[in-house]
Design a protein around this motif. Structure first.
Motif, PDB file in Angstrom:
ATOM      1  N   ASP A   1       0.826  -1.203   0.000  1.00 15.65           N
ATOM      2  CA  ASP A   1       0.000   0.000   0.000  1.00 15.65           C
ATOM      3  C   ASP A   1       0.864   1.259   0.000  1.00 15.65           C
ATOM      4  N   LYS A   2       1.999   1.188   0.682  1.00 19.90           N
ATOM      5  CA  LYS A   2       2.921   2.335   0.703  1.00 19.90           C
ATOM      6  C   LYS A   2       3.410   2.648  -0.719  1.00 19.90           C
ATOM      7  N   LEU A   3       3.713   1.608  -1.495  1.00 14.38           N
ATOM      8  CA  LEU A   3       4.140   1.828  -2.880  1.00 14.38           C
ATOM      9  C   LEU A   3       2.995   2.390  -3.716  1.00 14.38           C
ATOM     10  N   GLU A   4       1.789   1.863  -3.486  1.00 16.13           N
ATOM     11  CA  GLU A   4       0.625   2.346  -4.231  1.00 16.13           C
ATOM     12  C   GLU A   4       0.437   3.852  -4.022  1.00 16.13           C
ATOM     13  N   VAL A   5       0.568   4.287  -2.788  1.00 19.30           N
ATOM     14  CA  VAL A   5       0.434   5.716  -2.481  1.00 19.30           C
ATOM     15  C   VAL A   5       1.590   6.505  -3.094  1.00 19.30           C
ATOM     16  N   ALA A   6       2.807   5.968  -2.976  1.00 19.12           N
ATOM     17  CA  ALA A   6       3.981   6.660  -3.519  1.00 19.12           C
ATOM     18  C   ALA A   6       3.858   6.876  -5.016  1.00 19.12           C
TER      19      ALA A   6
ATOM     20  N   ASP B   1       2.978  13.292 -13.681  1.00 14.34           N
ATOM     21  CA  ASP B   1       3.548  13.507 -15.014  1.00 14.34           C
ATOM     22  C   ASP B   1       4.070  12.212 -15.637  1.00 14.34           C
ATOM     23  N   GLY B   2       3.605  11.085 -15.133  1.00 16.35           N
ATOM     24  CA  GLY B   2       3.990   9.798 -15.686  1.00 16.35           C
ATOM     25  C   GLY B   2       3.638   8.684 -14.719  1.00 16.35           C
ATOM     26  N   PRO B   3       3.760   7.415 -15.149  1.00 21.91           N
ATOM     27  CA  PRO B   3       3.311   6.274 -14.350  1.00 21.91           C
ATOM     28  C   PRO B   3       4.350   5.745 -13.364  1.00 21.91           C
ATOM     29  N   PHE B   4       5.518   6.403 -13.314  1.00 23.26           N
ATOM     30  CA  PHE B   4       6.599   5.890 -12.475  1.00 23.26           C
ATOM     31  C   PHE B   4       6.625   6.627 -11.133  1.00 23.26           C
ATOM     32  N   PHE B   5       7.496   6.203 -10.241  1.00 25.24           N
ATOM     33  CA  PHE B   5       7.494   6.763  -8.878  1.00 25.24           C
ATOM     34  C   PHE B   5       7.689   8.275  -8.872  1.00 25.24           C
ATOM     35  N   LEU B   6       8.555   8.780  -9.745  1.00 22.08           N
ATOM     36  CA  LEU B   6       8.791  10.224  -9.818  1.00 22.08           C
ATOM     37  C   LEU B   6       8.117  10.837 -11.041  1.00 22.08           C
TER      38      LEU B   6
END
Length: 243
Positions: free
Chosen positions: A157-162, A168-173
């Protein structure tokens, strides 16, 4: 930061055979920049993906180590810790995958994989620092033959929120970065393991995570390093002593 780099199709690299206990060592500290990996190790895969994404196939030579029949010379002559990955560069050895992917990014040409933007860089540092705890949370129930724990659910869930922080895109940043490389090789495995061994789909109810995995699977620099899912599952069953 990198945008479409790594998406471009390129000829699949001819991989050298893995070196075992009876293999002769390659020349060491002769000026060649060598990345020591194991083809099925998720930590080594991080460095391998980073190398590929930055287009360094001609500048960083792969040396594959057979971890199931590890040559003594690797620990004696190359990397005293005896683990992979490690990088021989400028007559020095750099190890530990999360440190190594940063080293490759900052010491070699190619698309930058960490952002210049201060807010994104802070998030990147925090998420990369969390990667080891995430790995432990996901692997612990498998190793202890336990069911899906609250810790597993919380970590996913932490990754889902992150993954929802930047739009500006589908990646973490938003755009692809070292953060994605730090997590995708672990997710590649736990998605298989939890589906087959716990009947638990890690992307169910987590659309951002599902989209992230889908988009990573469009990137050649990553997909060229992937193993067959059933091969990884068999390795895990062997390691976990599951019939």
């Amino acid at each position: 930061m990198a945008a479409a780099a790594g998406l471009a199709s390129s000829a699949k690299e001819t991989l050298p055979p893995a070196l075992g206990s009876t293999s002769q060592p390659p020349p060491v500290f002769d000026g060649t920049t060598s990345l020591y990996i194991c083809y099925f190790c998720p930590f080594a895969q991080r460095a391998w993906v980073t190398r590929n994404f930055k287009g360094l196939q001609d500048k960083i030579k792969l040396v594959a180590i057979d971890l199931q029949d590890k040559p003594a010379w690797y620990k004696e002559k190359v990397y005293p810790q005896g683990t992979v990955p490690s990088l021989e560069h400028n007559n020095e050895i750099v190890g530990e995958s999360l440190d190594l992917i940063k080293y490759i990014d900052s010491n070699f040409d190619g698309p930058a994989l960490l952002p210049g933007d201060a807010a994104k860089r802070q998030v990147a540092d925090e998420l990369i620092a969390y990667a080891n705890a995430f790995t432990k949370a996901l692997y612990s129930p498998l190793i202890s033959h336990a069911e899906v724990s609250d810790e597993v659910v919380a970590a996913l869930d932490k990754l889902e929120v992150a993954l929802s922080k930047f739009n500006d895109g589908p990646f973490f940043l938003g755009q692809i970065s070292l953060v994605d490389i730090a997590y995708v090789t672990i997710l590649e495995r736990v998605q298989i393991y939890y589906s087959h061994l716990r009947s638990y789909e890690i992307t169910k109810g987590r659309p951002n995570l599902e989209k992230f995995i889908e988009e990573m699977n469009k990137i050649d620099a990553y997909t060229q390093t992937k193993n067959d899912p059933l091969f990884l599952l068999d390795l895990a069953k062997n390691h976990l002593k599951i019939a």
